[in-house]
Motif scaffolding. Structure first.
Motif, PDB file in Angstrom:
ATOM      1  N   LYS A   1      53.810  48.110  75.204  1.00 23.89           N
ATOM      2  CA  LYS A   1      52.954  48.132  74.007  1.00 23.89           C
ATOM      3  C   LYS A   1      52.402  49.539  73.803  1.00 23.89           C
ATOM      4  O   LYS A   1      52.122  50.242  74.785  1.00 23.89           O
ATOM      5  CB  LYS A   1      51.794  47.154  74.231  1.00 23.89           C
ATOM      6  CG  LYS A   1      51.272  46.520  72.978  1.00 23.89           C
ATOM      7  CD  LYS A   1      50.409  45.337  73.348  1.00 23.89           C
ATOM      8  CE  LYS A   1      48.974  45.585  72.912  1.00 23.89           C
ATOM      9  NZ  LYS A   1      48.041  44.637  73.492  1.00 23.89           N
TER      10      LYS A   1
ATOM     11  N   GLU B   1      49.539  51.682  71.194  1.00 25.90           N
ATOM     12  CA  GLU B   1      48.593  51.604  70.063  1.00 25.90           C
ATOM     13  C   GLU B   1      47.640  52.793  70.078  1.00 25.90           C
ATOM     14  O   GLU B   1      47.515  53.476  71.096  1.00 25.90           O
ATOM     15  CB  GLU B   1      47.807  50.280  70.071  1.00 25.90           C
ATOM     16  CG  GLU B   1      46.973  50.062  71.310  1.00 25.90           C
ATOM     17  CD  GLU B   1      46.404  48.641  71.370  1.00 25.90           C
ATOM     18  OE1 GLU B   1      46.950  47.738  70.710  1.00 25.90           O
ATOM     19  OE2 GLU B   1      45.417  48.456  72.096  1.00 25.90           O
TER      20      GLU B   1
ATOM     21  N   TRP C   1      57.370  51.887  66.544  1.00 30.63           N
ATOM     22  CA  TRP C   1      55.930  51.870  66.287  1.00 30.63           C
ATOM     23  C   TRP C   1      55.549  52.950  65.264  1.00 30.63           C
ATOM     24  O   TRP C   1      54.637  52.766  64.460  1.00 30.63           O
ATOM     25  CB  TRP C   1      55.201  52.107  67.619  1.00 30.63           C
ATOM     26  CG  TRP C   1      53.720  52.189  67.511  1.00 30.63           C
ATOM     27  CD1 TRP C   1      52.852  51.168  67.303  1.00 30.63           C
ATOM     28  CD2 TRP C   1      52.927  53.380  67.622  1.00 30.63           C
ATOM     29  NE1 TRP C   1      51.566  51.629  67.282  1.00 30.63           N
ATOM     30  CE2 TRP C   1      51.582  52.987  67.475  1.00 30.63           C
ATOM     31  CE3 TRP C   1      53.214  54.714  67.842  1.00 30.63           C
ATOM     32  CZ2 TRP C   1      50.527  53.898  67.532  1.00 30.63           C
ATOM     33  CZ3 TRP C   1      52.179  55.626  67.898  1.00 30.63           C
ATOM     34  CH2 TRP C   1      50.848  55.210  67.745  1.00 30.63           C
TER      35      TRP C   1
END
Ligand SMILES: Cc1cc2nc3c(=O)[nH]c(=O)nc-3n(C[C@H](O)[C@H](O)[C@H](O)COP(=O)(O)OP(=O)(O)OC[C@H]3O[C@@H](n4cnc5c(N)ncnc54)[C@H](O)[C@@H]3O)c2cc1C
Length: 321
Positions: free
Chosen positions: A54, A56, A91
């Motif tokens: 992940k 972010e 992303w």
């Protein structure tokens, strides 16, 4: 370099240095390249098996990375060099790489008592099908078979099936190719659907944003028809390292500017190469028998000149200081 037809007839042979003094081919095994690069770094600098799960942005402007083993990292700069299926590129808003209509089998033939081949790149051109091999060490010979396929097909990881399919494609081709394939250990044979992504200006996202930057296939997946994908990834790395060191030393250029400058410098190199590699692949994968006959009996023996074809390899990204 030697180019042959499927019946083993030599269509053309070149010596790179005869075409251009600056030309050479270096076939390097991936493992050796990675070990050589890693050996230049302090022992703990590379942490292997760190799969990104992940990514972010944090409220403080840093980038938060979570690995599949649960490790969390907070980074000022992230260099996404995670290959064609890059989660970092996804992303950042990049589209999925596009399948170009052909797949490649690859492997490393292993000769424990020494391989018998001359240090030459060998190509064999058939109809909608081509193959090649080149020695990479005293005991190993790299080979590939590239074939047309309307879809990427299912993912196959059984090496027995992969080898059987590769041999089936080139069953009546020159015997030296078949024996290299037969001598390929299971763990080195793979099948890859070939993909690329054209980085159209104003359409494609920039190479960097907010301290995250892409390098190599993650940014510019290209088909292997010019043999430049890994070369470009290395060039990217040299240019990016130089820009980052410049920013850190100067104190006046920000890291963001350095990353932007890397993207602007590299784009004119990699965008045309991606397109050219795609076109070359389409020409080499021709299936029409008349077109293939003209290619093998006229274009390759009489018209093709190696110098202009390899002109793109003369690029100099200058050494790192
Ligand atoms: C058939 C074929 C022949 C080729 N021949 C040539 C050639 O002759 N010359 C040439 O220059 N290039 C060639 N290439 C292209 C070359 O292999 C690639 O361009 C090159 O490997 C790109 O390097 P990279 O470091 O960007 O990506 P990769 O080599 O793909 O490395 C990406 C790394 O990221 C890791 N990774 C992936 N996902 C994650 C994740 N979620 N988290 C953490 N890590 C991750 C992977 O494990 C891998 O170690 C060929 C390619 C193919 C398919």
């Amino acid at each position: 370099m030697v180019v042959k037809s499927v019946d083993g007839r030599e269509l053309r042979s070149f010596r790179f240095k005869d075409e251009d003094e600056g030309q050479e081919v270096r076939a390097v095994e991936r493992r050796i390249l990675l070990e050589t690069l890693a050996s230049e770094l302090p022992p703990d600098a590379v942490q292997f098996s760190s799969k990104l799960a992940k990514i972010e942005r944090s409220e403080t402007g840093k980038t938060l990375l979570e690995l599949v083993d649960g490790t969390q990292l907070s980074a000022k700069i992230v260099i996404g060099c995670d290959g064609i299926r890059s989660p970092v590129a996804k992303w950042m808003g990049f589209s999925e790489p596009k399948y170009v209509g052909h797949c490649a089998f690859r492997g490393l033939g292993f000769y424990p008592n020494g391989q018998p081949h001359q240090p030459k790149v060998n190509y064999i051109y058939g109809r909608g099908l081509r193959a090649g091999y080149v020695p990479v060490s005293p005991t190993k010979v790299y080979w590939f078979v590239c074939f047309n396929s309307p879809s990427p097909g299912p993912k196959i990881s059984d090496p027995f099936v992969l080898k059987k399919q590769a041999v089936e494609l080139v069953r009546n081709w020159p015997s030296e190719l078949l024996s290299i394939i037969e001598l390929t250990p299971d763990d080195t044979i793979i099948r890859t659907p070939l993909v690329d992504r054209w980085l159209w200006p104003a359409v494609s996202p920039p190479a960097s944003a907010g301290g995250v930057v892409l390098v190599g296939d993650a940014w510019h997946p290209m088909t292997p028809n010019l043999g430049q994908g890994a070369c470009c990834a290395l060039e990217d790395s040299v240019v990016l390292a130089r820009k980052l060191v410049g920013a850190m030393k100067s104190g006046t250029t920000s890291v963001e500017d350095a990353l932007r400058s890397y993207g602007s410098e590299r784009w004119p190199r990699i965008f045309p190469l991606t397109i050219r590699a795609n076109f070359v692949g389409s020409l080499l994968q021709w299936e029409n028998p008349i077109v293939c006959s003209v290619r093998n009996n006229f274009i390759i023996p009489k018209l093709v000149r190696l110098g202009p074809i390899l002109e793109h390899t003369n690029f100099d990204c200058e050494p790192l200081q």
